[in-house]
Design a protein around this motif. Structure first.
Motif: not given
Ligand SMILES: Cc1cc2nc3c(=O)[nH]c(=O)nc-3n(C[C@H](O)[C@H](O)[C@H](O)COP(=O)(O)OP(=O)(O)OC[C@H]3O[C@@H](n4cnc5c(N)ncnc54)[C@H](O)[C@@H]3O)c2cc1C
Ligand SMILES: Nc1ncnc2c1ncn2[C@@H]1O[C@H](COP(=O)(O)O)[C@@H](O)[C@H]1O
Lengths: 323, 263
Positions: B176-198
């Motif tokens: 188990v690992l707890s993750i600190q901010t700054g480890i990567n650059e989280p990708r942007y999620v648009g409305i379209r992406g959310i609709r795809k998994v709705a």
């Protein structure tokens, strides 16, 4: 029954951490009559002087000297503590990167309660320990009751309990190295890499204009740069600005960044989390600009301005340039 | 590599001023904007990057109410393959140990090589990952800011420690690992992406499906209880400068001059 309280003493390069003088006072707030034992874990020659030093503050010191403790690997230390601590004791650990690593799992293994990042203690009433913590980055406080019938592990926020500098304990040091039976760890320490140096050393600057998430956009950092130039200082920042890669890590103020000791510290769009303020030392003149009048930064600041920084800062810069 | 990421739906402190309700027993929840805990986005991004490198799948899981489904979908829109919602009235007001016990029960029903959490969430406890690891008897590392897969049994990890230093270790899987901010650059999620998994199905598991008893979780299982919310009586606090922007700026300049704030 007196409570048996343990204080984990962190140390680096042979010197005990400031928290070693604070945990004893947290313990006294749990129970003024408590028997408080300092836990000094490590390896080699520096351990005995550390134990002697701890014995000036704590009436009892348990020393554990093992080769595998040359570096404080929380996985190893947790195993040793499980074999050493009584099940109904209370164990205090600083709430820092070591404490966060060690303590939650320790509480599970000891089958005791856990309260993280305690900022105050209002005492024990039977089996109920009354603690104070904060949530939402310090925006609100809470009273938290913890059942200590089966013991407890608490992490304690550094700086929340005034240090006991009296050093009047003349405590007894007991070698518990054999009692703390070794365990096998599946996490192996390799090395510590130093932080990268930047082009400016913010720890040496007298005037810091520091920006936080409230700056909104990367382009707005220029607003702070212009102000810093007009004042004759430099720009520093909070962690989210570095996470977003808008500024170099070497400009970050806080526990996981730089410790700064300026004369004047401007906090622009910074909420004032303890991890940020933990890097601001030397009692500077702090000015906070923040749209939220309830932001915790206004507790630390001497002067506050409740305004949008993108409106206020350019105006301030103009006026300074006119001087 | 089968990766599980624990995520939590929290009030977004960047979007809201947090205020206490009149009874003092909760924060004012009306009109709050919720989002996924900041740290969890980094954990999910890291899981996706690892999967894309070495294969396997990413599952996101949360303990929460029905509305927590939205954060599962958001992270699935980022690229997680599956979502699991752990929800039951009996889970309400669980303490940290309770939440970890619920997560453990769900983990016991699957097979995961790597479990990620955020370093901390809205309550600033930083406890769930460490508790979960201890319950699972897995090794644990907190505040991880670098992960490298060495082989199918070992990771090389960096932990962020004080002063921006990095502690480098190896750790055995499963862990188990707890993750600190700054480890990567989280990708942007648009409305379209959310609709795809709705319309993707998200299984819901409660007390009985997880084989838990009511006294292990929720209020009944809690040894640590929040009594109230309050605003502490602190010192004077800052002197707030009043007036229009120009007046305030003029006052501040005088103060800065007196304190050596203008060279
Ligand atoms: C182990 C660990 C170590 C950490 N180390 C550090 C560290 O070294 N340094 C650090 O900074 N953080 C550190 N953090 C993170 C810390 O907990 C906080 O998340 C962080 O400090 C918040 O940064 P912030 O104040 O810029 O952002 P926020 O908390 O989001 O605050 C933004 C502020 O801007 C205000 N605002 C918004 N818009 C405007 C506007 N237009 N004008 C004026 N004000 C506005 C808001 O009211 C808010 O108060 C650490 C966390 C952990 C877990
Ligand atoms: N209700 C929850 N459901 C799933 N994961 C959680 C929950 N609460 C906390 N976590 C995980 O634990 C991390 C640390 O949270 P905490 O221990 O509450 O500070 C979060 O970033 C999540 O990854």
């Amino acid at each position: 029954m007196t409570t048996h309280i343990f204080a984990y003493i962190e140390h680096h390069e042979g010197l005990a951490d400031d928290s070693s003088l604070e945990l004893v006072n947290a313990a006294r707030k749990i129970d003024p009559q408590a028997q408080v034992t300092a836990l000094v874990f490590g390896s080699g020659d520096s351990l005995d002087p550390l134990c002697q030093e701890a014995a000036k503050t704590y009436t009892e010191v348990w020393k554990v000297d093992k080769q595998e403790l040359a570096y404080p690997n929380a996985e190893i230390i947790r195993g040793l503590l499980i074999n050493l601590l009584p099940k109904d004791g209370i164990c205090l650990v600083p709430h820092d990167t070591f404490g966060m690593d060690l303590a939650p799992g320790l509480s599970i293994k000891l089958n005791s309660s856990f309260v993280a990042d305690v900022v105050d203690i209002e005492g024990a009433d039977g089996d109920t320990l009354k603690t104070v913590r904060q949530e939402f980055g310090g925006q609100v406080s809470t009273h938290v009751n913890c059942n200590i019938a089966q013991g407890a592990v608490l992490t304690v926020r550094t700086g929340s309990f005034p240090a006991d500098e009296s050093k009047s304990a003349s405590g007894r040091v007991t070698d518990k190295s054999d009692a703390a039976e070794s365990v096998e760890a599946r996490r192996t320490f390799q090395e510590v890499l130093e932080a990268e140096m930047g082009e400016v050393d913010i720890s040496k600057e007298d005037i810091l204009v520091s920006v936080g998430r409230g700056i909104g956009e990367e382009e707005n950092i220029e607003i702070a740069q212009e102000l810093a130039e007009a004042m004759g200082g430099v720009v520093s920042c909070s962690r989210p600005i570095v996470d977003a890669k808008w500024m170099e890590k070497s400009r970050q103020v806080g526990t996981s960044g730089q410790t700064v000791k300026p004369k004047v510290y401007l906090a622009l769009g910074i909420s004032g989390s303890f991890q940020h303020m933990g890097g601001v030392k030397g009692n500077p003149f702090i000015v906070a600009v923040n749209t939220n009048p309830k932001a915790p930064i206004f507790q630390a600041a001497e002067v506050g301005i409740v305004e949008d920084l993108t409106d206020f800062i350019p105006e301030l810069t103009e006026k300074i340039k006119e001087l | 590599m089968e990766i599980l990421v624990c995520i939590k739906r929290v009030p977004d402190t960047a979007e809201n001023e947090i205020e206490i309700n009149s009874a003092g027993n909760d924060i004012e929840r009306d009109d709050l904007v919720y989002s996924v805990n900041e740290w969890d986005n980094y954990a999910v991004e890291e899981a996706i990057q690892l999967r894309d490198k070495v294969g396997g799948s990413v599952t996101v899981i949360t303990v929460g109410d029905e509305e927590s489904e939205e954060v599962l979908r958001r992270e699935m829109a980022m690229g997680a393959d599956k979502g699991i919602l752990l929800t039951d009235e009996a889970f309400e007001n669980s303490d940290g140990r309770g939440v970890a016990a619920i997560l453990k029960a769900a983990i016991d029903q699957g097979r995961y090589d790597l479990i990620l959490t955020g370093a901390q969430a809205d309550e600033g406890a930083a406890q769930t990952g460490g508790m979960l690891a201890a319950m699972l008897e897995y090794p644990y590392a907190s505040l991880v800011n670098e992960i490298e897969v060495l082989d199918d049994k070992t990771l090389k990890i960096g932990r962020e420690i004080e002063g921006g230093k990095q502690e480098v270790s190896s750790i055995g899987l499963p862990c188990v690992l707890s993750i600190q901010t700054g480890i990567n650059e989280p990708r942007y999620v648009g409305i379209r992406g959310i609709r795809k998994v709705a319309s993707v199905d998200i299984p819901e598991l409660g007390l009985s499906e997880l084989g838990l008893s009511a006294d292990q979780v929720g209020e009944a299982g809690s040894r640590v209880k929040r009594v109230d919310y309050f605003v502490p009586e602190t010192g004077e606090g800052a002197e707030i400068l009043e007036g229009d922007t120009e007046e305030v700026a003029a006052k501040l300049i005088e103060m800065l001059k007196a304190r050596g704030g203008i060279k």
